[in-house]
Design a protein around this motif. Structure first.
Motif, short mmCIF file in Angstrom:
data_model
loop_
_atom_site.label_atom_id
_atom_site.label_comp_id
_atom_site.label_asym_id
_atom_site.label_seq_id
_atom_site.Cartn_x
_atom_site.Cartn_y
_atom_site.Cartn_z
N ASP A 6 0.82 -1.22 0.00
CA ASP A 6 0.00 0.00 0.00
C ASP A 6 0.85 1.27 0.00
OD1 ASP A 6 -2.27 -1.52 0.12
OD2 ASP A 6 -2.37 -1.48 2.32
N PHE A 7 2.13 1.10 0.13
CA PHE A 7 3.04 2.24 0.24
C PHE A 7 3.43 2.74 -1.15
CE2 PHE A 7 7.47 3.85 0.75
CZ PHE A 7 7.18 4.93 1.55
N ILE A 8 3.25 4.03 -1.40
CA ILE A 8 3.54 4.59 -2.72
C ILE A 8 4.70 5.58 -2.61
CG2 ILE A 8 2.60 6.03 -4.59
CD1 ILE A 8 -0.16 4.87 -3.88
N LEU A 9 5.62 5.48 -3.56
CA LEU A 9 6.82 6.32 -3.51
C LEU A 9 7.16 6.83 -4.90
CD1 LEU A 9 9.02 7.11 -1.36
CD2 LEU A 9 10.35 5.17 -2.20
N TYR A 10 7.67 8.06 -4.96
CA TYR A 10 8.17 8.66 -6.20
C TYR A 10 9.65 8.98 -6.02
CZ TYR A 10 3.23 9.27 -7.26
OH TYR A 10 1.90 9.05 -7.50
N GLN A 11 10.29 9.33 -7.11
CA GLN A 11 11.71 9.66 -7.19
C GLN A 11 12.53 8.36 -7.29
OE1 GLN A 11 13.10 12.42 -7.83
NE2 GLN A 11 11.60 13.99 -7.31
N SER A 12 13.14 8.19 -8.46
CA SER A 12 13.80 6.91 -8.76
C SER A 12 14.90 6.56 -7.74
CB SER A 12 14.38 6.94 -10.17
OG SER A 12 15.27 8.02 -10.33
N ASN A 13 15.64 7.55 -7.27
CA ASN A 13 16.72 7.21 -6.33
C ASN A 13 16.18 6.87 -4.94
OD1 ASN A 13 19.22 7.44 -7.94
ND2 ASN A 13 18.42 9.50 -8.29
N ALA A 14 15.06 7.48 -4.56
CA ALA A 14 14.41 7.11 -3.31
C ALA A 14 13.88 5.67 -3.41
CB ALA A 14 13.28 8.07 -2.98
N ILE A 15 13.39 5.33 -4.59
CA ILE A 15 12.88 3.96 -4.81
C ILE A 15 14.03 2.96 -4.70
CG2 ILE A 15 11.77 2.42 -6.48
CD1 ILE A 15 10.38 5.08 -7.60
N LEU A 16 15.16 3.29 -5.33
CA LEU A 16 16.32 2.39 -5.23
C LEU A 16 16.73 2.20 -3.76
CD1 LEU A 16 18.74 3.44 -8.13
CD2 LEU A 16 17.65 1.20 -7.81
N ARG A 17 16.67 3.30 -3.01
CA ARG A 17 17.09 3.20 -1.60
C ARG A 17 16.08 2.41 -0.77
NH1 ARG A 17 19.35 8.45 -2.96
NH2 ARG A 17 21.53 8.45 -2.31
N LEU A 18 14.80 2.55 -1.08
CA LEU A 18 13.80 1.71 -0.39
C LEU A 18 14.10 0.23 -0.65
CD1 LEU A 18 10.97 1.23 1.00
CD2 LEU A 18 10.01 1.26 -1.30
N LEU A 19 14.39 -0.09 -1.91
CA LEU A 19 14.69 -1.49 -2.25
C LEU A 19 15.98 -1.93 -1.58
CD1 LEU A 19 13.56 -1.51 -5.99
CD2 LEU A 19 12.41 -2.53 -4.01
N ALA A 20 16.93 -1.00 -1.46
CA ALA A 20 18.18 -1.33 -0.78
C ALA A 20 17.91 -1.69 0.69
CB ALA A 20 19.15 -0.16 -0.86
N ARG A 21 17.00 -0.94 1.31
CA ARG A 21 16.68 -1.23 2.73
C ARG A 21 15.91 -2.54 2.84
NH1 ARG A 21 15.58 4.49 2.43
NH2 ARG A 21 17.32 5.58 3.38
N ASN A 22 14.98 -2.72 1.92
CA ASN A 22 14.17 -3.95 1.98
C ASN A 22 15.00 -5.21 1.75
OD1 ASN A 22 11.85 -2.49 2.37
ND2 ASN A 22 10.97 -2.84 0.34
N HIS A 23 16.04 -5.09 0.93
CA HIS A 23 16.78 -6.30 0.52
C HIS A 23 18.25 -6.28 0.96
CE1 HIS A 23 13.23 -7.63 -1.52
NE2 HIS A 23 13.10 -6.43 -2.02
N VAL A 24 18.54 -5.43 1.94
CA VAL A 24 19.88 -5.41 2.55
C VAL A 24 20.97 -5.18 1.50
CG1 VAL A 24 21.32 -6.48 4.33
CG2 VAL A 24 18.93 -7.11 4.16
N LEU A 25 20.79 -4.06 0.77
CA LEU A 25 21.73 -3.71 -0.30
C LEU A 25 22.27 -2.31 -0.07
CD1 LEU A 25 19.37 -4.90 -3.19
CD2 LEU A 25 21.38 -6.12 -2.35
#
Ligand code: GTS
Length: 211
Positions: free
Chosen positions: A61-80
């Protein structure tokens, strides 16, 4: 725990291929919500986007914009995101450097391709040199851009190297560490499968057909 992922974007690699490579390489599934020029041109969807632009990313349900913020969210989610605060800070530094280069690349592609391509390619070694140097400082270039584990910045760097290899096929000729880095990362089994997929190969790099 991350929710179900959806990438909402135009039908191009653009600012989303790095996150797609990250997801594929991490064994994650995601949904593509493709926005055509016709839909976007109507304006309603654009108005609903926080900055009036895409990509838009959904993690459950969480919505995010800005490609680099998205990359960082994925980095946090997947320990990257590195192993400690210093590695995380270095990754931020690398990713900011990549964003500077991505902006220059975007200006060339969308605003000045015919007149600017030769000068851009001439200046390219100066843009790529810092990344070669950073690789050299980390285990002699034999591992990743920072630390001993792959990170979100590696996927972003790899994507920018891919697009520059299309623009200027010899651009890594004087950068042996970057050249072997591309080969090494491209050979990671899940990433290789993604890079060989029609979804990747048939998706244009940019929205105006220039590359
Ligand atoms: N800083 C933003 C990010 O990183 O997400 C930039 C996003 C952006 O520029 N989006 C462009 C857009 O929505 C498309 S692209 O540059 O990613 O290809 N353009 C349409 C518009 O109406 O502005």
């Amino acid at each position: 725990m991350p929710g179900k992922y959806t990438i909402t974007y135009f039908p191009v690699r653009g600012r989303c291929e790095a996150m797609r490579m990250l997801l594929a390489d991490q064994g994650q599934e995601w949904t593509e919500d493709v926005v055509t020029g016709d839909i976007w041109g109507k304006g309603d969807f654009k108005k609903s986007c926080v900055f009036g632009q895409l990509p838009r990313f959904q993690d459950g349900d969480f919505i995010l914009y800005q490609s680099n913020a998205i990359l960082r969210l994925l980095a946090r989610n997947h320990v990257l995101y590195g192993q400690d605060a210093h590695e995380a800070a270095l990754l931020d530094m690398v990713n900011d450097g990549l964003e500077d280069l991505r902006m220059k690349y975007g200006r060339l592609i969308y605003q000045n391709y015919e007149n600017g391509k030769a000068a851009y390619i001439e200046a390219l070694p100066g843009e790529l040199r810092p990344f070669e140097n950073l690789l050299a400082q980390n285990n002699g270039g034999k591992s990743f851009i920072v630390g001993k584990q792959i990170s979100f910045a590696d996927y972003n760097l790899l994507d920018l190297l891919h697009v520059h290899l299309v623009l200027a096929p010899n651009c890594l000729a004087s950068f042996p560490l970057l050249a072997s880095y591309v080969k090494r990362l491209d050979a990671r089994p899940l990433l290789k499968a993604f890079l060989e997929s029609d979804a990747h190969k048939q998706r244009p790099i940019n929205g105006n057909g220039k590359q």
